[in-house]
Design a protein around this motif. Structure first.
Motif, PDB file in Angstrom:
ATOM      1  N   GLY A  79       0.792  -1.220   0.000  1.00  0.00           N
ATOM      2  CA  GLY A  79       0.000   0.000   0.000  1.00  0.00           C
ATOM      3  C   GLY A  79       0.822   1.268   0.000  1.00  0.00           C
ATOM      4  N   SER A  80       2.119   1.155  -0.264  1.00  0.00           N
ATOM      5  CA  SER A  80       2.940   2.367  -0.353  1.00  0.00           C
ATOM      6  C   SER A  80       2.736   2.995  -1.732  1.00  0.00           C
ATOM      7  CB  SER A  80       4.416   2.045  -0.101  1.00  0.00           C
ATOM      8  OG  SER A  80       4.891   1.071  -0.989  1.00  0.00           O
ATOM      9  N   ARG A  81       3.351   4.140  -1.938  1.00  0.00           N
ATOM     10  CA  ARG A  81       3.207   4.850  -3.208  1.00  0.00           C
ATOM     11  C   ARG A  81       4.583   5.253  -3.717  1.00  0.00           C
ATOM     12  NH1 ARG A  81       0.655   6.076   0.828  1.00  0.00           N
ATOM     13  NH2 ARG A  81      -1.551   6.189   1.113  1.00  0.00           N
ATOM     14  N   SER A  82       4.645   5.562  -4.992  1.00  0.00           N
ATOM     15  CA  SER A  82       5.903   6.070  -5.551  1.00  0.00           C
ATOM     16  C   SER A  82       5.584   7.171  -6.549  1.00  0.00           C
ATOM     17  CB  SER A  82       6.707   4.960  -6.226  1.00  0.00           C
ATOM     18  OG  SER A  82       5.986   4.381  -7.283  1.00  0.00           O
ATOM     19  N   ILE A  83       6.524   8.107  -6.632  1.00  0.00           N
ATOM     20  CA  ILE A  83       6.371   9.233  -7.564  1.00  0.00           C
ATOM     21  C   ILE A  83       7.689   9.415  -8.296  1.00  0.00           C
ATOM     22  CG2 ILE A  83       5.910  11.701  -7.832  1.00  0.00           C
ATOM     23  CD1 ILE A  83       4.492  11.623  -5.097  1.00  0.00           C
ATOM     24  N   LYS A  84       7.587   9.491  -9.610  1.00  0.00           N
ATOM     25  CA  LYS A  84       8.746   9.805 -10.440  1.00  0.00           C
ATOM     26  C   LYS A  84       8.264  10.784 -11.501  1.00  0.00           C
ATOM     27  CE  LYS A  84      12.561   7.743 -12.972  1.00  0.00           C
ATOM     28  NZ  LYS A  84      13.195   6.472 -13.345  1.00  0.00           N
ATOM     29  N   VAL A  85       8.941  11.920 -11.577  1.00  0.00           N
ATOM     30  CA  VAL A  85       8.560  12.969 -12.522  1.00  0.00           C
ATOM     31  C   VAL A  85       9.740  13.208 -13.450  1.00  0.00           C
ATOM     32  CG1 VAL A  85       7.847  15.379 -12.768  1.00  0.00           C
ATOM     33  CG2 VAL A  85       7.027  14.026 -10.814  1.00  0.00           C
TER      34      VAL A  85
END
Length: 160
Positions: free
Chosen positions: A128-134
């Motif tokens: 249930g964790s999240r990740s962000i890559k921009v």
């Protein structure tokens, strides 16, 4: 989720993966009589992958969980850097992070970075964790945007 007692942990994935990679390296290098070689890929060793994943994910649970209310990684947001060549600051400052390229490495991090990204994506679903890559951004850039947004929506949420 009770926003007055919960926290979100923003993880600089690049920094933390290097920390975990070096911890795993120290753990197995003597057992396998390995010497420093910046072209060596430690991810080809199953024992290294196991040590690395243990340090990476479960280390976060242990470090943060001792002091803050987390629930098996569900509070983690893994903020990932773009490739160094794609970072927006390089267009403005061509020598940005140039010295890091000159530093001798103990081993190759290339496959560690790729493996980490796949590992995080698989655990995002499981934990249930999240990740962000921009594209073009570093974790610090992502931190700024996320912190500003979350602080405005949930002013009592603790952000680590």
């Amino acid at each position: 989720m009770d926003m007055t007692t919960e926290c979100i942990v923003l993880v600089d994935t690049s920094y933390y993966s290097k920390y975990s990679a070096n911890a795993a390296w120290r753990r197995i290098k003597d057992d396998h009589n390995l010497s420093e070689d910046e072209n060596f890929d430690p991810m080809m060793l199953e024992e290294y992958r196991e040590a690395y994943s243990g340090y990476f994910l479960f280390g976060l649970d242990e470090i943060v969980g001792k002091h803050f209310p987390i629930h098996s990684g569900s509070n983690f947001v893994f903020c990932m850097d773009s490739k160094r060549s794609d970072i927006w600051r390089k267009a403005i400052f061509p020598g940005y992070k140039h010295q890091r390229d000159l530093t001798k490495k103990k081993f190759s991090y290339k496959n560690i970075d790729d493996w980490t990204e796949r590992y995080i994506k698989s655990h995002n679903v499981e934990r249930g964790s999240r990740s962000i890559k921009v594209n073009g951004a570093e974790a610090d850039d992502i931190f700024k945007v996320v912190i500003d947004h979350i602080s405005s929506v949930y002013p009592h949420l603790m952000i680590l």
